[in-house]
Design a protein around this motif. Structure first.
Motif, PDB file in Angstrom:
ATOM      1  N   LYS A 162       0.822  -1.220   0.000  1.00  0.00           N
ATOM      2  CA  LYS A 162       0.000   0.000   0.000  1.00  0.00           C
ATOM      3  C   LYS A 162       0.855   1.268   0.000  1.00  0.00           C
ATOM      4  CE  LYS A 162      -3.489  -2.781   0.510  1.00  0.00           C
ATOM      5  NZ  LYS A 162      -4.294  -3.153  -0.668  1.00  0.00           N
ATOM      6  N   ARG A 163       1.934   1.255  -0.755  1.00  0.00           N
ATOM      7  CA  ARG A 163       2.779   2.439  -0.852  1.00  0.00           C
ATOM      8  C   ARG A 163       3.601   2.375  -2.140  1.00  0.00           C
ATOM      9  NH1 ARG A 163       8.192   1.692   1.171  1.00  0.00           N
ATOM     10  NH2 ARG A 163       8.552  -0.462   1.844  1.00  0.00           N
ATOM     11  N   TYR A 164       4.188   3.523  -2.504  1.00  0.00           N
ATOM     12  CA  TYR A 164       5.025   3.578  -3.697  1.00  0.00           C
ATOM     13  C   TYR A 164       6.421   3.053  -3.370  1.00  0.00           C
ATOM     14  CZ  TYR A 164       1.755   6.183  -6.598  1.00  0.00           C
ATOM     15  OH  TYR A 164       0.669   6.550  -7.366  1.00  0.00           O
ATOM     16  N   MET A 165       6.982   2.304  -4.321  1.00  0.00           N
ATOM     17  CA  MET A 165       8.324   1.769  -4.182  1.00  0.00           C
ATOM     18  C   MET A 165       9.082   1.987  -5.483  1.00  0.00           C
ATOM     19  SD  MET A 165       7.556  -1.801  -2.138  1.00  0.00           S
ATOM     20  CE  MET A 165       9.281  -2.013  -1.717  1.00  0.00           C
ATOM     21  N   ARG A 166      10.394   1.919  -5.408  1.00  0.00           N
ATOM     22  CA  ARG A 166      11.216   2.050  -6.606  1.00  0.00           C
ATOM     23  C   ARG A 166      11.319   0.703  -7.307  1.00  0.00           C
ATOM     24  NH1 ARG A 166      16.317   5.719  -4.437  1.00  0.00           N
ATOM     25  NH2 ARG A 166      15.096   7.588  -3.935  1.00  0.00           N
ATOM     26  N   GLY A 167      11.182   0.741  -8.607  1.00  0.00           N
ATOM     27  CA  GLY A 167      11.288  -0.499  -9.358  1.00  0.00           C
ATOM     28  C   GLY A 167      10.546  -0.427 -10.674  1.00  0.00           C
ATOM     29  N   PHE A 168       9.959  -1.577 -11.072  1.00  0.00           N
ATOM     30  CA  PHE A 168       9.238  -1.693 -12.334  1.00  0.00           C
ATOM     31  C   PHE A 168       8.009  -2.572 -12.117  1.00  0.00           C
ATOM     32  CE2 PHE A 168      13.714  -1.153 -13.152  1.00  0.00           C
ATOM     33  CZ  PHE A 168      13.775  -0.233 -14.172  1.00  0.00           C
ATOM     34  N   ARG A 169       7.084  -2.475 -13.030  1.00  0.00           N
ATOM     35  CA  ARG A 169       5.949  -3.405 -13.060  1.00  0.00           C
ATOM     36  C   ARG A 169       6.263  -4.479 -14.089  1.00  0.00           C
ATOM     37  NH1 ARG A 169       0.645  -0.435 -14.336  1.00  0.00           N
ATOM     38  NH2 ARG A 169      -0.178  -2.543 -14.070  1.00  0.00           N
ATOM     39  N   MET A 170       6.337  -5.705 -13.645  1.00  0.00           N
ATOM     40  CA  MET A 170       6.689  -6.820 -14.524  1.00  0.00           C
ATOM     41  C   MET A 170       5.404  -7.418 -15.099  1.00  0.00           C
ATOM     42  SD  MET A 170       9.067 -10.152 -13.693  1.00  0.00           S
ATOM     43  CE  MET A 170       7.848 -10.888 -12.588  1.00  0.00           C
ATOM     44  N   LEU A 171       5.006  -6.933 -16.269  1.00  0.00           N
ATOM     45  CA  LEU A 171       3.817  -7.439 -16.949  1.00  0.00           C
ATOM     46  C   LEU A 171       4.177  -8.757 -17.628  1.00  0.00           C
ATOM     47  CD1 LEU A 171       0.860  -6.913 -17.837  1.00  0.00           C
ATOM     48  CD2 LEU A 171       1.794  -5.791 -19.871  1.00  0.00           C
ATOM     49  N   THR A 172       3.465  -9.824 -17.277  1.00  0.00           N
ATOM     50  CA  THR A 172       3.838 -11.169 -17.725  1.00  0.00           C
ATOM     51  C   THR A 172       2.671 -11.855 -18.419  1.00  0.00           C
ATOM     52  OG1 THR A 172       5.344 -11.360 -15.832  1.00  0.00           O
ATOM     53  CG2 THR A 172       4.775 -13.398 -16.987  1.00  0.00           C
ATOM     54  N   LEU A 173       2.981 -12.508 -19.530  1.00  0.00           N
ATOM     55  CA  LEU A 173       2.022 -13.342 -20.255  1.00  0.00           C
ATOM     56  C   LEU A 173       2.456 -14.790 -20.120  1.00  0.00           C
ATOM     57  CD1 LEU A 173      -0.323 -13.808 -22.271  1.00  0.00           C
ATOM     58  CD2 LEU A 173       1.325 -13.408 -24.119  1.00  0.00           C
ATOM     59  N   GLY A 174       1.553 -15.650 -19.627  1.00  0.00           N
ATOM     60  CA  GLY A 174       1.873 -17.062 -19.438  1.00  0.00           C
ATOM     61  C   GLY A 174       0.830 -17.965 -20.046  1.00  0.00           C
ATOM     62  N   TRP A 175       1.167 -19.246 -20.149  1.00  0.00           N
ATOM     63  CA  TRP A 175       0.288 -20.275 -20.712  1.00  0.00           C
ATOM     64  C   TRP A 175       0.121 -21.389 -19.700  1.00  0.00           C
ATOM     65  CZ3 TRP A 175       0.726 -25.492 -21.548  1.00  0.00           C
ATOM     66  CH2 TRP A 175      -0.150 -26.093 -22.452  1.00  0.00           C
ATOM     67  N   SER A 176      -1.083 -21.955 -19.597  1.00  0.00           N
ATOM     68  CA  SER A 176      -1.310 -23.049 -18.652  1.00  0.00           C
ATOM     69  C   SER A 176      -2.343 -24.015 -19.198  1.00  0.00           C
ATOM     70  CB  SER A 176      -1.785 -22.487 -17.299  1.00  0.00           C
ATOM     71  OG  SER A 176      -2.111 -23.539 -16.406  1.00  0.00           O
ATOM     72  N   ASP A 177      -2.146 -25.294 -18.887  1.00  0.00           N
ATOM     73  CA  ASP A 177      -3.147 -26.310 -19.203  1.00  0.00           C
ATOM     74  C   ASP A 177      -3.842 -26.809 -17.935  1.00  0.00           C
ATOM     75  OD1 ASP A 177      -1.148 -27.748 -18.004  1.00  0.00           O
ATOM     76  OD2 ASP A 177      -1.120 -29.370 -19.482  1.00  0.00           O
ATOM     77  N   GLY A 178      -3.623 -26.121 -16.821  1.00  0.00           N
ATOM     78  CA  GLY A 178      -4.214 -26.523 -15.554  1.00  0.00           C
ATOM     79  C   GLY A 178      -3.267 -27.306 -14.676  1.00  0.00           C
ATOM     80  N   ASN A 179      -2.192 -27.845 -15.259  1.00  0.00           N
ATOM     81  CA  ASN A 179      -1.175 -28.574 -14.499  1.00  0.00           C
ATOM     82  C   ASN A 179       0.203 -27.942 -14.601  1.00  0.00           C
ATOM     83  OD1 ASN A 179      -2.369 -30.975 -13.201  1.00  0.00           O
ATOM     84  ND2 ASN A 179      -2.990 -31.490 -15.280  1.00  0.00           N
ATOM     85  N   THR A 180       0.521 -27.408 -15.764  1.00  0.00           N
ATOM     86  CA  THR A 180       1.844 -26.828 -16.003  1.00  0.00           C
ATOM     87  C   THR A 180       1.694 -25.389 -16.478  1.00  0.00           C
ATOM     88  OG1 THR A 180       2.741 -28.994 -16.603  1.00  0.00           O
ATOM     89  CG2 THR A 180       4.001 -27.055 -17.277  1.00  0.00           C
ATOM     90  N   PHE A 181       2.369 -24.477 -15.793  1.00  0.00           N
ATOM     91  CA  PHE A 181       2.385 -23.073 -16.195  1.00  0.00           C
ATOM     92  C   PHE A 181       3.737 -22.745 -16.804  1.00  0.00           C
ATOM     93  CE2 PHE A 181       3.617 -18.681 -15.433  1.00  0.00           C
ATOM     94  CZ  PHE A 181       2.534 -17.985 -15.971  1.00  0.00           C
ATOM     95  N   LEU A 182       3.716 -22.085 -17.954  1.00  0.00           N
ATOM     96  CA  LEU A 182       4.943 -21.692 -18.638  1.00  0.00           C
ATOM     97  C   LEU A 182       4.886 -20.206 -18.980  1.00  0.00           C
ATOM     98  CD1 LEU A 182       5.351 -24.684 -21.134  1.00  0.00           C
ATOM     99  CD2 LEU A 182       6.534 -24.360 -18.969  1.00  0.00           C
ATOM    100  N   PRO A 183       5.846 -19.401 -18.536  1.00  0.00           N
ATOM    101  CA  PRO A 183       5.892 -17.985 -18.930  1.00  0.00           C
ATOM    102  C   PRO A 183       6.279 -17.853 -20.397  1.00  0.00           C
ATOM    103  CG  PRO A 183       7.846 -18.566 -17.666  1.00  0.00           C
ATOM    104  CD  PRO A 183       6.950 -19.768 -17.650  1.00  0.00           C
ATOM    105  N   LEU A 184       5.566 -17.024 -21.125  1.00  0.00           N
ATOM    106  CA  LEU A 184       5.813 -16.850 -22.551  1.00  0.00           C
ATOM    107  C   LEU A 184       6.566 -15.561 -22.858  1.00  0.00           C
ATOM    108  CD1 LEU A 184       2.313 -17.889 -23.953  1.00  0.00           C
ATOM    109  CD2 LEU A 184       4.390 -19.278 -23.927  1.00  0.00           C
TER     110      LEU A 184
END
Length: 464
Positions: A146-168
């Motif tokens: 609940k406050r501002y911090m220094r850094g970045f927002r890591m926007l991530t797109l991933g794929w999943s079949d319900g058992n395995t998640f893979l970042p794309l």
């Protein structure tokens, strides 16, 4: 007295074997060359990549490892940082190619065509709170603290079949508001390079980058039925733009007073719609569902969506709302599919707590952060495959593939349970993950890995 060194060496050899097998099986060296990785002198890019990749499993940081090991084939510190700081390497293409190759050659073979596959969008804080001179460093609001911090927002797109998640794919977003950017782009960067393109992208709006990542994914052929995201992106314009890309959306909704839906000829916001419709009596988990008009498509035709209202067990007399652009889905199926979104939360926790995301190197260039984040994602991909192989008997061989059933997909009860624990607050700014439940999922994930990986990961956490 028995020495502990043979056992230690045995674990290290087994770890090196598994990592080497992963890198060889999916032709990582070739994928690097295809992504514009070529050496200027000395060690090959693959050799340096493998050195950084394996570092977290040794339980040592870079400084300790270099001073305790003096092998001839070991790159020096300057060599490693030159590799990370290069603006020419196309890290996004490399990660996309590797992930989609694994989906096609391994995961898809273990997953039936009828099972729902999803894409998941979410962002997480990439913290550099103690830094001052990092390129494109910005003030980013942390919804957990609940406050501002220094850094970045890591926007991530991933794929999943319900058992395995893979970042794309991912993008480290600085800020579109110049006032929130503490540092700018290095003026010496060649504007023709991949690194400069990523820098320009980091200063765009989140939704604009979101669609760029989706469009870049199209040529790689990662098949998915739905796109999942939380209420932070659940605006009608965003949903309609996703549908134009022939992809259905299932998302959480936020009760925004100025976002309206058309129902029985009336225009209502989400709260008004909930108060207007009939609710199921008693303590039903699913309170109500309704089909409304969200807006109009490019041809001017009305677009109908289904909204499901679910009881929030963490707050009395409160509710949560899910939207699906596929109106043919049942209420239970919408909740079950949305439960798959929990995978990306586990991925963020795993990457930060165990794989040293944003902690292993303290480079100041934007390229070094993109490079190391990609390597961390590749580590997670390998661990996700090891977890799948240890649980799925269909990976053993043709006989087992024929005789064994496919791993069970996420159930409706499990999805509902995850939904309540993940979404304690309907509004994004009040979102807070249950520490106990998050640790249970992480512990379950870790416990399913081979013993040598568990030992290495636990040792790494203790020393970090």
């Amino acid at each position: 007295m028995q020495s502990i060194l043979p056992e230690t060496n045995s674990n290290e050899n087994q770890t090196n074997f598994q990592i080497g097998n992963f890198l060889k099986r999916y032709h990582v060296s070739r994928l690097l060359r295809q992504s514009n990785f070529d050496k200027e002198k000395g060690f090959s890019c693959f050799h340096i990549f493998r050195f950084i990749f394996i570092l977290v499993f040794t339980g040592k940081n870079l400084y300790r490892f270099l001073h305790m090991n003096h092998a001839i084939d070991q790159p020096e510190k300057d060599t490693i940082y030159r590799f990370l700081n290069s603006t020419r390497y196309n890290w996004r293409k490399f990660l996309l190619t590797l992930s989609t190759l694994i989906i096609k050659e391994t995961v898809s073979l273990l997953t039936s065509a009828e099972r729902v596959k999803v894409l998941i969008f979410d962002d997480s804080l990439f913290s550099r709170n103690r830094s001052k001179a990092v390129e494109l460093l910005a003030k980013v609001y942390d919804h957990t603290e609940k406050r501002y911090m220094r850094g970045f927002r890591m926007l991530t797109l991933g794929w999943s079949d319900g058992n395995t998640f893979l970042p794309l794919s991912f993008s480290l977003l600085s800020s579109e508001n110049e006032k929130n950017r503490l540092n700018g782009i290095n003026s010496l960067i060649d504007k023709r390079t991949n690194g400069f393109k990523l820098r320009k992208e980091s200063m765009k709006k989140t939704t604009e980058v979101m669609f760029e990542l989706l469009d870049q994914l199209a040529p790689y052929g990662a098949q998915a039925d739905y796109l999942l995201f939380d209420s932070w992106y659940a605006f009608p314009k965003v949903i309609l733009n996703v549908m134009e890309r022939n992809l259905h959306v299932i998302c959480m909704l936020k009760a925004m007073p100025k976002v309206f839906y058309q129902y029985v000829g009336k225009s209502m916001n989400l709260t008004g719609l909930y108060n207007y419709i009939y609710k199921k009596p008693g303590r039903a988990r699913i309170l109500a569902s309704v089909i409304v008009e969200l807006g109009k498509d490019m041809q001017g035709q009305p677009v109908k969506v289904k909204i499901v209202f679910v009881r929030d067990r963490n707050r009395s007399r409160k509710w949560l709302a899910l939207l699906s652009t596929d109106t043919a889905l049942s209420d239970e199926e919408i909740i079950r599919i949305y439960g798959k979104r929990w995978d990306i939360e586990v991925f963020f926790k795993m990457s930060k707590s165990y794989l040293k995301l944003a902690k292993e190197f303290q480079g100041r260039s934007y390229d070094s952060m993109v490079a190391h984040t990609t390597i961390v994602f590749c580590r997670y991909i390998m661990l996700a495959l090891e977890s799948r192989n240890s649980r799925d008997l269909r990976t053993i061989g043709n006989l087992f593939y024929t005789c064994c059933d496919e791993l069970q997909d996420i159930s409706f009860v499990t999805a509902l349970f995850l939904l309540f624990d993940l979404l304690k607050e309907a509004l994004r700014e009040h979102l807070s993950l249950s520490g106990q439940k998050l640790e249970e999922f992480i512990s379950q994930f870790i416990s399913s890995l081979p013993s040598f990986f568990k030992d290495r990961l636990q040792l790494s956490v203790c020393e970090s």
